[in-house]
Design an enzyme around this catalytic site. Structure first.
Site, PDB file in Angstrom:
ATOM      1  N   CYS A  87      -0.315   5.441   2.193  1.00 36.12           N
ATOM      2  CA  CYS A  87      -1.312   4.473   2.543  1.00 36.12           C
ATOM      3  C   CYS A  87      -1.303   4.377   4.024  1.00 36.12           C
ATOM      4  CB  CYS A  87      -1.319   3.197   2.106  1.00 36.12           C
ATOM      5  SG  CYS A  87      -2.929   2.232   2.278  1.00 36.12           S
ATOM      6  N   LYS A 118       8.284   3.877   1.521  1.00 39.24           N
ATOM      7  CA  LYS A 118       7.007   3.853   2.650  1.00 39.24           C
ATOM      8  C   LYS A 118       7.673   3.340   3.880  1.00 39.24           C
ATOM      9  CE  LYS A 118       2.618   1.395   3.225  1.00 39.24           C
ATOM     10  NZ  LYS A 118       1.815   0.657   2.530  1.00 39.24           N
ATOM     11  N   GLU A 127      -1.022   3.773  -4.853  1.00 36.21           N
ATOM     12  CA  GLU A 127      -0.037   2.714  -4.358  1.00 36.21           C
ATOM     13  C   GLU A 127      -0.182   1.311  -5.090  1.00 36.21           C
ATOM     14  OE1 GLU A 127       1.318   0.643  -0.259  1.00 36.21           O
ATOM     15  OE2 GLU A 127      -0.919   1.493  -0.547  1.00 36.21           O
TER      16      GLU A 127
END
Length: 286
Positions: free
Chosen positions: A154, A120, A44
């Site tokens: 993440c 995301k 990321e």
């Protein structure tokens, strides 16, 4: 179905022009080729390295300028995927939407030239408060020559429900690009990756940034390690770790995934967590 995956512990360091970024990315892809990697994961926010390119006043760029590199970023990774016949998840890159908002998108490049983006879904306080980013609103599962995969970035992996959705849609492997600045954040992501493999009887491939960008706010410290993780059951390593890197080193981690073993543990494992979930009490999605 067996295939080989790789994960890059990408070292962030200040650069002066885009070509340096391209050279570093190409190095990792070439390295992965030497080990027979078929699908490669970058971390990321790896493209925040481009923000360290200073202007005529010696100032680093802001996050709002990062989308200006989108075309070059996509061209670079499309060419690498085609040239090396490799499926590449090029970490995440900040892109500008039609309404002007910024999103953190994981990009999947195929050798055939396809580009798939998963935004995301869950944003950290820094992404919201400091970078004014907006969240994605759906989970995509992609058909590949190696089965179905999903990309969850993440913080996303810390929410069990979203991984349930990916698995319910057929994903056997979750690729989790990450970027954490300290041990607390790193271990939150890592422990949750292990939990998700057990809950859903899937593989997870994860990696993070290492190094430092001395001129870029909120990217001055990175604490990262790549890992290829499996459910904790007899066909797999006892700790569920197929392979992992050395924390904070610049390196490539490689491992083989056997999808037939996932089916075996789902049907006859020591525990059968996927089969035994109580969808009469809780659903996989609403």
């Amino acid at each position: 179905m067996k295939f080989r995956v790789g994960a890059v512990q990408y070292k962030l360091a200040d650069i002066q022009h885009f070509e340096q970024f391209a050279h570093q990315v190409t190095h990792y892809v070439r390295n992965a080729t030497e080990y027979g990697v078929q699908m490669l994961l970058f971390p990321e926010f790896m493209t925040t390295q481009l923000l360290s390119i200073v202007d005529e006043h010696g100032q680093a760029m802001s996050i709002n300028q990062l989308p200006s590199f989108t075309t070059s970023y996509i061209q670079l990774f499309k060419k690498l995927a085609a040239d090396y016949n490799m499926h590449i998840i090029g970490g995440t890159h900040v892109i500008k939407m039609e309404d002007g908002s910024l999103r953190n998108g994981a990009h999947y490049f195929t050798p055939e030239g396809e580009v798939h983006v998963q935004h995301k879904i869950h944003l950290t306080p820094t992404e919201v408060d400091e970078w004014s980013m907006s969240a994605g609103d759906g989970v995509n599962v992609y058909d590949t020559p190696f089965g179905k995969i999903a990309m969850l970035t993440c913080y996303d992996i810390e929410f069990p429900e979203i991984v349930r959705i990916a698995r319910a849609k057929g994903a056997d492997v979750i690729f989790c690009p990450s970027c954490t600045d300290d041990r607390h954040g790193f271990h939150r992501v890592r422990y949750c990756c292990h939990a998700r493999t057990i809950e859903n009887q899937i593989y997870i491939v994860t990696t993070g940034t290492v190094g430092a960008l001395r001129n870029v706010d909120f990217m001055r410290a990175n604490y990262g390690q790549a890992a290829i993780l499996a459910p904790n059951d007899i066909p797999f390593p006892p700790a569920g770790i197929i392979s992992e890197g050395v924390i904070n080193d610049d390196m490539l981690v490689v491992g083989d995934l056997d999808l037939s073993l996932l089916q075996e543990v789902r049907e006859r494992g020591s525990v059968t967590t996927w089969r035994d979930r109580r969808t009469d009490l809780y659903t996989d999605w609403t």
